[in-house]
Motif scaffolding. Structure first.
Motif, PDB file in Angstrom:
ATOM      1  N   PRO A 238      43.038  47.568  84.657  1.00  0.00           N
ATOM      2  CA  PRO A 238      44.367  47.529  84.186  1.00  0.00           C
ATOM      3  C   PRO A 238      44.980  46.830  85.415  1.00  0.00           C
ATOM      4  CG  PRO A 238      43.670  49.444  83.804  1.00  0.00           C
ATOM      5  CD  PRO A 238      42.548  49.011  84.670  1.00  0.00           C
ATOM      6  N   TYR A 239      44.953  46.769  86.482  1.00  0.00           N
ATOM      7  CA  TYR A 239      45.783  46.000  87.648  1.00  0.00           C
ATOM      8  C   TYR A 239      45.559  44.571  87.331  1.00  0.00           C
ATOM      9  CZ  TYR A 239      47.523  44.426  91.862  1.00  0.00           C
ATOM     10  OH  TYR A 239      48.358  43.777  93.022  1.00  0.00           O
ATOM     11  N   THR A 240      44.056  44.092  87.228  1.00  0.00           N
ATOM     12  CA  THR A 240      43.858  42.968  87.084  1.00  0.00           C
ATOM     13  C   THR A 240      44.446  42.295  85.900  1.00  0.00           C
ATOM     14  OG1 THR A 240      41.580  43.307  88.167  1.00  0.00           O
ATOM     15  CG2 THR A 240      42.100  41.082  87.159  1.00  0.00           C
ATOM     16  N   ARG A 241      44.351  42.806  84.825  1.00  0.00           N
ATOM     17  CA  ARG A 241      45.026  42.559  83.361  1.00  0.00           C
ATOM     18  C   ARG A 241      46.579  42.294  83.801  1.00  0.00           C
ATOM     19  NH1 ARG A 241      41.900  46.127  79.090  1.00  0.00           N
ATOM     20  NH2 ARG A 241      40.093  45.327  79.047  1.00  0.00           N
ATOM     21  N   ALA A 242      47.098  43.087  84.480  1.00  0.00           N
ATOM     22  CA  ALA A 242      48.622  42.987  84.669  1.00  0.00           C
ATOM     23  C   ALA A 242      48.873  41.878  85.567  1.00  0.00           C
ATOM     24  CB  ALA A 242      49.330  44.241  85.347  1.00  0.00           C
ATOM     25  N   LEU A 243      48.004  41.407  86.568  1.00  0.00           N
ATOM     26  CA  LEU A 243      48.458  40.354  87.199  1.00  0.00           C
ATOM     27  C   LEU A 243      48.081  39.311  86.429  1.00  0.00           C
ATOM     28  CD1 LEU A 243      46.392  40.913  90.553  1.00  0.00           C
ATOM     29  CD2 LEU A 243      48.869  41.317  90.167  1.00  0.00           C
ATOM     30  N   LEU A 244      47.250  39.215  85.407  1.00  0.00           N
ATOM     31  CA  LEU A 244      46.957  37.883  84.716  1.00  0.00           C
ATOM     32  C   LEU A 244      47.862  37.766  83.636  1.00  0.00           C
ATOM     33  CD1 LEU A 244      43.042  38.199  84.714  1.00  0.00           C
ATOM     34  CD2 LEU A 244      44.013  36.379  85.452  1.00  0.00           C
ATOM     35  N   GLY A 269      43.552  60.754  93.420  1.00  0.00           N
ATOM     36  CA  GLY A 269      42.808  60.218  92.065  1.00  0.00           C
ATOM     37  C   GLY A 269      43.165  58.577  92.161  1.00  0.00           C
ATOM     38  N   CYS A 270      42.955  58.197  91.140  1.00  0.00           N
ATOM     39  CA  CYS A 270      43.153  56.454  91.069  1.00  0.00           C
ATOM     40  C   CYS A 270      44.393  55.948  91.768  1.00  0.00           C
ATOM     41  CB  CYS A 270      42.899  55.953  89.684  1.00  0.00           C
ATOM     42  SG  CYS A 270      43.304  54.127  89.499  1.00  0.00           S
ATOM     43  N   ARG A 271      44.330  55.339  92.815  1.00  0.00           N
ATOM     44  CA  ARG A 271      45.768  55.095  93.444  1.00  0.00           C
ATOM     45  C   ARG A 271      46.549  54.217  92.524  1.00  0.00           C
ATOM     46  NH1 ARG A 271      43.637  53.436  98.716  1.00  0.00           N
ATOM     47  NH2 ARG A 271      42.746  55.397  98.412  1.00  0.00           N
ATOM     48  N   PHE A 272      46.113  53.778  91.381  1.00  0.00           N
ATOM     49  CA  PHE A 272      46.920  52.841  90.216  1.00  0.00           C
ATOM     50  C   PHE A 272      47.628  53.489  89.502  1.00  0.00           C
ATOM     51  CE2 PHE A 272      47.232  49.679  86.786  1.00  0.00           C
ATOM     52  CZ  PHE A 272      48.154  48.710  87.470  1.00  0.00           C
ATOM     53  N   HIS A 273      47.165  54.812  89.424  1.00  0.00           N
ATOM     54  CA  HIS A 273      47.753  55.434  88.103  1.00  0.00           C
ATOM     55  C   HIS A 273      49.177  55.817  87.964  1.00  0.00           C
ATOM     56  CE1 HIS A 273      47.820  59.303  90.662  1.00  0.00           C
ATOM     57  NE2 HIS A 273      48.862  59.563  89.915  1.00  0.00           N
ATOM     58  N   PRO A 274      49.912  55.824  89.291  1.00  0.00           N
ATOM     59  CA  PRO A 274      51.461  55.926  89.024  1.00  0.00           C
ATOM     60  C   PRO A 274      51.947  54.761  88.038  1.00  0.00           C
ATOM     61  CG  PRO A 274      50.786  56.639  91.259  1.00  0.00           C
ATOM     62  CD  PRO A 274      49.687  55.832  90.616  1.00  0.00           C
ATOM     63  N   ARG A 275      51.311  53.416  88.092  1.00  0.00           N
ATOM     64  CA  ARG A 275      51.976  52.356  87.533  1.00  0.00           C
ATOM     65  C   ARG A 275      51.254  52.033  86.356  1.00  0.00           C
ATOM     66  NH1 ARG A 275      52.412  47.925  91.855  1.00  0.00           N
ATOM     67  NH2 ARG A 275      53.955  47.094  90.845  1.00  0.00           N
ATOM     68  N   CYS A 276      50.301  52.544  86.192  1.00  0.00           N
ATOM     69  CA  CYS A 276      49.073  51.984  85.149  1.00  0.00           C
ATOM     70  C   CYS A 276      49.653  52.355  83.704  1.00  0.00           C
ATOM     71  CB  CYS A 276      47.707  52.865  85.262  1.00  0.00           C
ATOM     72  SG  CYS A 276      46.439  52.240  84.021  1.00  0.00           S
ATOM     73  N   PRO A 277      50.027  51.078  82.580  1.00  0.00           N
ATOM     74  CA  PRO A 277      50.199  51.460  81.490  1.00  0.00           C
ATOM     75  C   PRO A 277      49.138  52.148  80.505  1.00  0.00           C
ATOM     76  CG  PRO A 277      49.459  48.894  82.074  1.00  0.00           C
ATOM     77  CD  PRO A 277      49.323  49.695  83.194  1.00  0.00           C
ATOM     78  N   ASP A 284      45.031  61.098  87.824  1.00  0.00           N
ATOM     79  CA  ASP A 284      45.814  61.536  89.128  1.00  0.00           C
ATOM     80  C   ASP A 284      44.820  62.350  89.749  1.00  0.00           C
ATOM     81  OD1 ASP A 284      45.857  63.755  87.059  1.00  0.00           O
ATOM     82  OD2 ASP A 284      47.755  64.190  87.789  1.00  0.00           O
ATOM     83  N   THR A 285      43.521  62.700  89.298  1.00  0.00           N
ATOM     84  CA  THR A 285      42.766  63.804  90.097  1.00  0.00           C
ATOM     85  C   THR A 285      41.450  63.024  90.456  1.00  0.00           C
ATOM     86  OG1 THR A 285      42.043  64.796  88.274  1.00  0.00           O
ATOM     87  CG2 THR A 285      43.864  65.662  89.286  1.00  0.00           C
ATOM     88  N   VAL A 286      40.938  61.882  89.565  1.00  0.00           N
ATOM     89  CA  VAL A 286      39.817  61.568  89.593  1.00  0.00           C
ATOM     90  C   VAL A 286      39.762  59.846  90.069  1.00  0.00           C
ATOM     91  CG1 VAL A 286      37.546  60.746  88.500  1.00  0.00           C
ATOM     92  CG2 VAL A 286      38.878  63.172  88.013  1.00  0.00           C
ATOM     93  N   ASP A 287      39.009  59.710  91.137  1.00  0.00           N
ATOM     94  CA  ASP A 287      39.232  58.081  91.666  1.00  0.00           C
ATOM     95  C   ASP A 287      38.221  57.135  90.806  1.00  0.00           C
ATOM     96  OD1 ASP A 287      40.010  56.091  92.880  1.00  0.00           O
ATOM     97  OD2 ASP A 287      39.371  56.651  95.017  1.00  0.00           O
ATOM     98  N   LEU A 288      38.386  56.230  90.797  1.00  0.00           N
ATOM     99  CA  LEU A 288      37.471  55.261  89.731  1.00  0.00           C
ATOM    100  C   LEU A 288      36.288  54.734  90.664  1.00  0.00           C
ATOM    101  CD1 LEU A 288      40.130  53.077  87.948  1.00  0.00           C
ATOM    102  CD2 LEU A 288      39.056  55.213  87.394  1.00  0.00           C
TER     103      LEU A 288
END
Length: 304
Positions: A238-244, A269-277, A284-288
């Protein structure tokens, strides 16, 4: 040629703040004759990773390996001849009191390589696109344009005949009309000299134009990596998609909320989750995990 293995860099606590986790468990390879683009927002750890790979920042844990061998402090002098860092601000990188000849000759002089110094400097300037070199050697930085200053910085790296160049935002401070010239120069150095390169940037267009592979970094970690076509045409994270999505031809714009988290307070958890759409329960508990077969990140919202 150059590799990070489980590389971790933690800056110590200062002023009552917690330690800053700048690079966290990064695995990254730059292969012979390959250009790798390291993409991400400001503050995600790209420059720290670049400096760790060139021996300017000591890793907290993990390894930097050159040609398959762990970086040994006893061999650091020889390593720094082979792996050169090109900084993003050529005006700041050049000594205003040095002329071009002395700026390019500084590396060989520091390594005690004074024989044939004039020819070495002239060859490096010519390879960097400053021809004829006789027209530039006596000039000072203030007499050069921004693009010419960057070429002098690149020539200073080439004067040591390196095998790898690590370029930290090499065109960020340049006009759009000059950026293409510098990128074309990096490609020609790869083709003519067989140089490998890691190019740090927040510019996705740079990655598309010169890179063989792309690594996307977020808050100290590589979240997606693969060929240029895989990452930029078929992004999975999702982060790559947001950048693109900021590119005009991408269609729907993905707007991220907030700023990148503080590296002194990395979320669980996944460190992108606070901003992830597209975050879901459990993010928030499981890392990817990284999927080695797909060379990308698994996400509940992304079909493998």
């Amino acid at each position: 040629m150059l590799e990070a293995r489980d590389l971790r860099v933690v800056y110590p606590a200062r002023g009552g703040r917690a330690p800053a986790l700048a690079v966290d468990g990064v695995n990254l390879q730059v292969r012979p004759g390959e250009i790798v683009a390291l993409i991400g927002e400001s503050g995600c750890g790209k420059s720290t990773l670049a400096r760790a790979l060139t021996g300017l920042v000591a890793p907290t844990s993990g390894q930097v390996r050159y040609q398959g061998e762990p970086l040994d402090p006893r061999r650091m002098r020889a390593f720094r001849k082979q792996v050169q860092l090109v900084l993003q601000d050529p005006g700041g990188a050049l000594n205003p009191r040095q002329n071009v000849f002395d700026a390019v000759a500084e590396g060989p002089r520091l390594h005690g390589e004074r024989a044939g110094l004039r020819d070495r400097v002239h060859t490096a300037l010519a390879r960097a696109g400053l021809r004829p070199p006789e027209d530039y050697v006596r000039r000072h930085p203030h007499e050069l344009s921004g693009g010419q200053q960057q070429r002098v910085v690149i020539a200073g790296a080439l004067a040591l005949n390196p095998a790898v160049i690590v370029a930290d935002e090499p065109v960020a401070s340049l006009d759009a009309s000059v950026r293409g010239e510098i990128l074309k120069l990096l490609l020609s150095l790869r083709d003519q000299l067989g140089l490998s390169a890691l190019v740090v940037s927040h510019d996705l267009g740079l990655a598309w134009n010169i890179a063989d592979r792309v690594a996307v970094m977020y808050l100290g970690r590589i979240v997606e990596t693969g060929t240029v076509e895989d990452v930029l045409l078929r992004p999975r994270h999702p982060y790559t998609r947001a950048l693109l999505s900021v590119l005009p031809e991408s269609g729907e714009r993905i707007v991220l909320t907030g700023e990148p988290p503080d590296p002194t307070r990395v979320p669980g958890g996944c460190r992108f989750h606070p901003r992830c759409p597209v975050r879901t329960t459990g993010c928030d508990t499981v890392d990817l995990p990284i999927l080695p077969a797909a060379d990308a990140v698994a996400c509940p919202e992304v079909t493998p």
